[in-house]
Design a protein around this motif. Structure first.
Motif, mmCIF file in Angstrom:
data_model
loop_
_atom_site.group_PDB
_atom_site.id
_atom_site.type_symbol
_atom_site.label_atom_id
_atom_site.label_comp_id
_atom_site.label_asym_id
_atom_site.label_seq_id
_atom_site.Cartn_x
_atom_site.Cartn_y
_atom_site.Cartn_z
ATOM 1 N N ARG A 3 -2.780 -4.643 -9.014
ATOM 2 C CA ARG A 3 -2.606 -3.307 -8.445
ATOM 3 C C ARG A 3 -1.674 -2.496 -9.335
ATOM 4 O O ARG A 3 -0.722 -3.003 -9.900
ATOM 5 C CB ARG A 3 -2.024 -3.397 -7.030
ATOM 6 C CG ARG A 3 -2.898 -4.142 -6.062
ATOM 7 C CD ARG A 3 -2.333 -3.983 -4.647
ATOM 8 N NE ARG A 3 -3.013 -4.844 -3.711
ATOM 9 C CZ ARG A 3 -2.616 -6.069 -3.414
ATOM 10 N NH1 ARG A 3 -1.541 -6.551 -3.987
ATOM 11 N NH2 ARG A 3 -3.282 -6.811 -2.566
ATOM 12 N N THR A 5 1.308 -0.176 -10.250
ATOM 13 C CA THR A 5 2.626 0.089 -9.691
ATOM 14 C C THR A 5 2.742 1.574 -9.403
ATOM 15 O O THR A 5 2.447 2.396 -10.268
ATOM 16 C CB THR A 5 3.725 -0.328 -10.686
ATOM 17 O OG1 THR A 5 3.597 -1.719 -10.967
ATOM 18 C CG2 THR A 5 5.105 -0.051 -10.110
ATOM 19 N N PRO A 29 -0.471 -3.073 4.934
ATOM 20 C CA PRO A 29 0.472 -3.968 4.248
ATOM 21 C C PRO A 29 -0.219 -4.806 3.173
ATOM 22 O O PRO A 29 -1.183 -5.518 3.449
ATOM 23 C CB PRO A 29 1.000 -4.850 5.390
ATOM 24 C CG PRO A 29 0.808 -4.028 6.624
ATOM 25 C CD PRO A 29 -0.449 -3.258 6.398
ATOM 26 N N ARG A 30 0.286 -4.719 1.940
ATOM 27 C CA ARG A 30 -0.280 -5.487 0.833
ATOM 28 C C ARG A 30 0.744 -6.395 0.156
ATOM 29 O O ARG A 30 0.366 -7.271 -0.613
ATOM 30 C CB ARG A 30 -0.870 -4.532 -0.216
ATOM 31 C CG ARG A 30 -2.060 -3.727 0.287
ATOM 32 C CD ARG A 30 -2.620 -2.860 -0.813
ATOM 33 N NE ARG A 30 -3.804 -2.120 -0.380
ATOM 34 C CZ ARG A 30 -4.487 -1.292 -1.155
ATOM 35 N NH1 ARG A 30 -4.100 -1.098 -2.419
ATOM 36 N NH2 ARG A 30 -5.540 -0.658 -0.690
ATOM 37 N N ARG A 31 2.005 -6.188 0.422
ATOM 38 C CA ARG A 31 3.041 -6.998 -0.202
ATOM 39 C C ARG A 31 2.876 -8.455 0.219
ATOM 40 O O ARG A 31 2.685 -8.758 1.405
ATOM 41 C CB ARG A 31 4.408 -6.467 0.206
ATOM 42 C CG ARG A 31 5.545 -6.992 -0.620
ATOM 43 C CD ARG A 31 6.832 -6.322 -0.199
ATOM 44 N NE ARG A 31 7.981 -6.862 -0.892
ATOM 45 C CZ ARG A 31 9.228 -6.530 -0.614
ATOM 46 N NH1 ARG A 31 9.471 -5.635 0.354
ATOM 47 N NH2 ARG A 31 10.232 -7.064 -1.278
ATOM 48 N N ALA A 32 2.975 -9.376 -0.722
ATOM 49 C CA ALA A 32 2.653 -10.779 -0.463
ATOM 50 C C ALA A 32 3.504 -11.372 0.653
ATOM 51 O O ALA A 32 2.983 -12.052 1.548
ATOM 52 C CB ALA A 32 2.813 -11.591 -1.749
ATOM 53 N N LYS A 35 2.346 -10.058 4.008
ATOM 54 C CA LYS A 35 1.049 -10.617 4.399
ATOM 55 C C LYS A 35 1.187 -12.063 4.859
ATOM 56 O O LYS A 35 0.533 -12.493 5.816
ATOM 57 C CB LYS A 35 0.071 -10.510 3.229
ATOM 58 C CG LYS A 35 -0.346 -9.087 2.910
ATOM 59 C CD LYS A 35 -1.176 -9.002 1.646
ATOM 60 C CE LYS A 35 -2.557 -9.607 1.834
ATOM 61 N NZ LYS A 35 -3.412 -9.389 0.647
ATOM 62 N N ALA A 78 7.323 -2.064 2.487
ATOM 63 C CA ALA A 78 6.054 -1.962 1.764
ATOM 64 C C ALA A 78 6.195 -2.281 0.282
ATOM 65 O O ALA A 78 5.230 -2.683 -0.363
ATOM 66 C CB ALA A 78 5.467 -0.553 1.927
ATOM 67 N N HIS A 79 7.412 -2.107 -0.268
ATOM 68 C CA HIS A 79 7.577 -2.260 -1.717
ATOM 69 C C HIS A 79 9.041 -2.612 -2.025
ATOM 70 O O HIS A 79 9.956 -2.090 -1.372
ATOM 71 C CB HIS A 79 7.191 -0.955 -2.420
ATOM 72 C CG HIS A 79 7.015 -1.097 -3.889
ATOM 73 N ND1 HIS A 79 8.083 -1.071 -4.774
ATOM 74 C CD2 HIS A 79 5.893 -1.267 -4.648
ATOM 75 C CE1 HIS A 79 7.624 -1.211 -6.005
ATOM 76 N NE2 HIS A 79 6.303 -1.322 -5.969
ATOM 77 N N PRO A 80 9.292 -3.463 -3.018
ATOM 78 C CA PRO A 80 10.671 -3.828 -3.371
ATOM 79 C C PRO A 80 11.551 -2.628 -3.725
ATOM 80 O O PRO A 80 12.753 -2.636 -3.449
ATOM 81 C CB PRO A 80 10.493 -4.759 -4.573
ATOM 82 C CG PRO A 80 9.116 -5.311 -4.432
ATOM 83 C CD PRO A 80 8.302 -4.221 -3.806
ATOM 84 N N GLU A 83 12.750 -1.144 -0.568
ATOM 85 C CA GLU A 83 13.715 -2.057 0.051
ATOM 86 C C GLU A 83 15.083 -1.928 -0.609
ATOM 87 O O GLU A 83 16.112 -1.963 0.072
ATOM 88 C CB GLU A 83 13.213 -3.499 -0.046
ATOM 89 C CG GLU A 83 14.063 -4.480 0.715
ATOM 90 C CD GLU A 83 13.441 -5.861 0.772
ATOM 91 O OE1 GLU A 83 14.205 -6.842 0.671
ATOM 92 O OE2 GLU A 83 12.211 -5.962 0.904
#
Length: 349
Positions: A3, A5, A29-32, A35, A78-80, A83
């Motif tokens: 994906r 960035t 939600p797609r973050r490992a 999920k 959703a994303h580092p 966060e």
């Protein structure tokens, strides 16, 4: 295929804060890590034969709306990059580690199950947890010494409202290896857990009555900027009443910054209270449990509150290591005495 960035992941904080929520273009939600947690929650529900798969979307905060059997997840998970921004702006990330994330998901799943099977309409629900139509407070009063409620999320959240009491009780019931029968033996909380066991037995294997897949307040259509969101969010934090905690801290800690010392020995005699309390965390939890009937999770909450308020108020501990330890233990005993006297703490929702 990897994906792409998002371009905002490279923005500095000031540039990122100018964006609107909708500019982030957050979908499902797609973050490992997220999920994995969702798969785990669904597996735990399936293992109990609760035939329900909540849907998920990103919003400003955690919630499960009335009438919708789904869960809103705060945008920053959703994303580092988001966060990191949340940690800088709020000093913590709710759901930012695997254990904390599962605790919240299980809690929100309690609301989903309640909604999907219309459990709050049942007489047994109301007799056990109270009226689900009671006004939802902007603040709630918590008694850390109470054994009438389970302890699961921070801030003794089960005490906020009957629907939160239900969701917290469900979360403890659902968690694998929670050993709730032994942990809550002889308490009112155990009776609630037994009621939960009965209610879940009655819906086991059944199809949900409500299956709406609506998304309430998604960030995908939110025009609020991240800067305005954090300004409002931080004001809510300021409005919290921590007077009980602060009075206890003030008995053993100080706001006086030590003079700049030349010798290493003198510098070692002055430590930020936050650092000291954090280094003694395990010992202080044991100390609280040894001097009260407060359980381990309640003790963890008291110690964490002391750490957070010490950081926010920039408090100090002075003296040798044994003196600092004795002062820290005295602070926690003050909190324990206040809790056992029935004094309370107020939390903003």
């Amino acid at each position: 295929m990897r994906r792409r960035t998002p371009i905002w992941a490279r923005y500095a904080d000031a540039q990122l804060l100018r964006l609107r929520f909708r500019d982030l273009r957050l979908g499902t939600p797609r973050r490992a890590a997220l999920k994995r947690a969702i798969r785990r929650l669904r597996a735990e529900l399936a293992a109990r034969d609760i035939r329900l798969e909540p849907h998920f979307w990103f919003s400003e905060e955690w919630f499960s709306p009335d009438g919708v059997p789904g869960i809103a997840i705060p945008f920053y998970l959703a994303h580092p990059r988001l966060e990191r921004l949340e940690r800088r702006m709020s000093r913590s990330v709710e759901g930012g580690n695997a254990a904390g994330l599962m605790r919240i998901l299980r809690h929100e799943a309690g609301h989903v199950v309640d909604t999907a099977f219309r459990l709050r309409r049942r007489k047994l629900w109301r007799q056990t947890f109270g009226s689900p139509t009671a006004p939802y407070p902007s603040r709630y009063v918590a008694n850390p010494a109470s054994r009438d409620f389970v302890t699961h999320l921070d801030g003794w959240y089960a005490q906020a409202h009957p629907t939160e009491d239900f969701a917290e009780t469900f979360a403890v019931w659902l968690a694998p290896r929670s050993n709730w029968r032994r942990r809550y033996a002889g308490t009112r909380a155990l009776e609630k857990l037994k009621t939960m066991d009965q209610l879940m037995g009655e819906i086991r294997g059944r199809k949900p009555l409500i299956r709406a897949a609506s998304r309430i307040d998604p960030v995908a259509t939110n025009d609020l900027s991240l800067r305005d969101y954090y300004r409002r969010h931080l004001q809510r934090r300021v409005d919290c009443d921590f007077s009980l905690v602060d009075r206890a801290l003030d008995r053993g800690l100080t706001r006086v910054r030590p003079p700049r010392a030349r010798s290493a020995a003198t510098r070692r005699a002055h430590r930020r209270a936050e650092v000291c309390l954090r280094s003694m965390r395990s010992e202080l939890i044991s100390h609280v449990m040894a001097h009260s009937a407060i359980d381990e999770y309640g003790a963890e909450q008291l110690v964490q509150l002391a750490i957070e308020r010490s950081r926010e108020r920039r408090l100090w501990l002075h003296g040798s290591a044994p003196v600092r330890r004795a002062a820290a233990e005295a602070v926690m005993r003050s909190l324990v005495r206040a809790a056992l006297r029935g004094e309370t703490m107020r939390f903003t929702l």
